[in-house]
Write a protein that holds these residues in place. Structure first.
Motif, PDB file in Angstrom:
ATOM      1  N   GLN A  43       0.892  -1.266   0.067  1.00 27.11           N
ATOM      2  CA  GLN A  43       0.011   0.072  -0.143  1.00 27.11           C
ATOM      3  C   GLN A  43       0.932   0.997   0.085  1.00 27.11           C
ATOM      4  N   THR A  44       0.548   2.077  -0.968  1.00 27.06           N
ATOM      5  CA  THR A  44       1.489   3.368  -1.038  1.00 27.06           C
ATOM      6  C   THR A  44       0.675   4.558  -1.283  1.00 27.06           C
ATOM      7  N   ILE A  45       1.214   5.688  -0.521  1.00 25.91           N
ATOM      8  CA  ILE A  45       0.589   6.990  -0.407  1.00 25.91           C
ATOM      9  C   ILE A  45       1.478   7.931  -0.606  1.00 25.91           C
ATOM     10  N   GLN A  46       1.337   8.841  -1.379  1.00 27.69           N
ATOM     11  CA  GLN A  46       2.306  10.298  -1.589  1.00 27.69           C
ATOM     12  C   GLN A  46       1.982  10.795  -0.477  1.00 27.69           C
ATOM     13  N   VAL A  47       3.437  11.598   0.126  1.00 28.83           N
ATOM     14  CA  VAL A  47       3.093  12.644   1.185  1.00 28.83           C
ATOM     15  C   VAL A  47       4.179  13.611   0.695  1.00 28.83           C
ATOM     16  N   SER A  48       4.055  14.624   1.584  1.00 30.88           N
ATOM     17  CA  SER A  48       4.800  15.771   1.122  1.00 30.88           C
ATOM     18  C   SER A  48       6.353  15.559   1.555  1.00 30.88           C
ATOM     19  N   PRO A  49       7.502  16.118   0.951  1.00 31.01           N
ATOM     20  CA  PRO A  49       8.871  16.118   1.452  1.00 31.01           C
ATOM     21  C   PRO A  49       8.898  15.907   3.057  1.00 31.01           C
ATOM     22  N   GLN A  50       8.283  16.953   3.379  1.00 30.63           N
ATOM     23  CA  GLN A  50       8.507  17.108   4.736  1.00 30.63           C
ATOM     24  C   GLN A  50       7.957  16.036   5.857  1.00 30.63           C
ATOM     25  N   VAL A  51       6.895  15.478   5.427  1.00 26.62           N
ATOM     26  CA  VAL A  51       6.462  14.178   6.168  1.00 26.62           C
ATOM     27  C   VAL A  51       7.352  12.953   6.035  1.00 26.62           C
ATOM     28  N   GLY A  78      -6.209   8.695  -1.045  1.00 25.43           N
ATOM     29  CA  GLY A  78      -4.996   8.384  -1.943  1.00 25.43           C
ATOM     30  C   GLY A  78      -4.213   7.181  -2.023  1.00 25.43           C
ATOM     31  N   VAL A  79      -4.540   6.385  -1.223  1.00 20.89           N
ATOM     32  CA  VAL A  79      -3.580   4.928  -0.975  1.00 20.89           C
ATOM     33  C   VAL A  79      -3.817   4.077  -2.141  1.00 20.89           C
ATOM     34  N   THR A  80      -2.780   3.517  -2.718  1.00 16.89           N
ATOM     35  CA  THR A  80      -2.955   2.507  -3.815  1.00 16.89           C
ATOM     36  C   THR A  80      -2.690   1.345  -3.235  1.00 16.89           C
ATOM     37  N   ASP A  81      -3.195   0.198  -3.529  1.00 16.54           N
ATOM     38  CA  ASP A  81      -3.422  -1.042  -2.973  1.00 16.54           C
ATOM     39  C   ASP A  81      -2.985  -2.188  -3.637  1.00 16.54           C
ATOM     40  N   ARG A  82      -1.981  -3.126  -3.935  1.00 15.49           N
ATOM     41  CA  ARG A  82      -1.988  -4.143  -4.433  1.00 15.49           C
ATOM     42  C   ARG A  82      -1.394  -5.204  -3.729  1.00 15.49           C
ATOM     43  N   LYS A  83      -1.374  -6.377  -4.374  1.00 14.41           N
ATOM     44  CA  LYS A  83      -1.127  -7.754  -3.769  1.00 14.41           C
ATOM     45  C   LYS A  83       0.073  -8.476  -4.463  1.00 14.41           C
TER      46      LYS A  83
END
Length: 216
Positions: free
Chosen positions: A118-126, A180-185
């Protein structure tokens, strides 16, 4: 609570959480870590890995890939996939190149387990804050992979909804609710012994290094 009750409680926690015994060896030197640092050109993001038993559906392990502006690492609390070419310090793995990232994911996917990614884009600061927290957190005791990862995530801006949990599947389900989370197996059919995959990968890496040195 008596000793027997305490022992049973600990055993139950280890069985339910499913994290491997911590196989961390001697920490790498700061020089080794600095030399291996890899900056990935993609977006800053966090990737939650959940290793799931194919027979029972229970979660077996949790780890977190952090793609920060300074470098890409894996926070692998109490993990069992360790490579000689990948420096480690306090359960943080450094030098996560595309080849190492691919191997790390595939090494956990085998006949008996698959990997929820599971992937989520975040700010550079986070992303940078997550990296610093991971470096400050380890090493993590056995069976605390999900507890330590959920604790880290809950302290990040935008992840306040994440509650502390000892269960990998519970953390994955909480993570899935973030916008905004992408989810794959990922499924593989490799042998159950991860040591075989590790040995094969390191042999290929050594062979590639020899070819480079001889100019082949």
């Amino acid at each position: 609570m008596g000793f027997r009750a305490i022992a049973l409680a600990v055993c139950a926690a280890i069985t339910l959480a499913g994290c491997a015994a911590n196989t961390s060896g001697v920490d790498s030197t700061p020089e080794e870590i600095a030399a291996a640092a890899y900056r990935h050109p993609g977006p800053t993001e966090l990737t939650l890995y959940t290793m799931i038993n194919n027979r029972s559906g229970s979660g077996a392990h949790t780890s977190l890939l952090i793609n920060a502006p300074s470098q890409r690492v894996v926070f692998d609390p109490a993990g069992s996939v360790r490579l000689r070419a990948v420096p480690e310090m306090r359960d943080v793995l450094y030098g996560i190149t595309p080849q190492v990232k691919d191997f790390y994911e595939r090494a956990h996917a085998r006949r008996t387990y698959h990997v929820r990614i599971q992937t989520i884009q975040v700010s550079p600061q986070v992303a940078e804050a997550a990296l610093r927290m991971a470096e400050a957190r380890g090493p993590v005791a056995s069976a605390q992979c999900s507890a330590s990862t959920s604790e880290l995530l809950s302290k990040l801006p935008g992840f306040e909804s994440i509650k502390s949990t000892w269960y990998p599947n519970n953390l994955a389900d909480q993570f899935a609710k973030l916008p905004g989370v992408t989810d794959r197996k990922l499924y593989e059919n490799d042998e159950d012994d991860k040591a075989i995959a590790i040995a094969e990968f390191e042999a290929r890496q050594a062979g590639n290094g020899q070819m480079a040195q001889t100019g082949q």
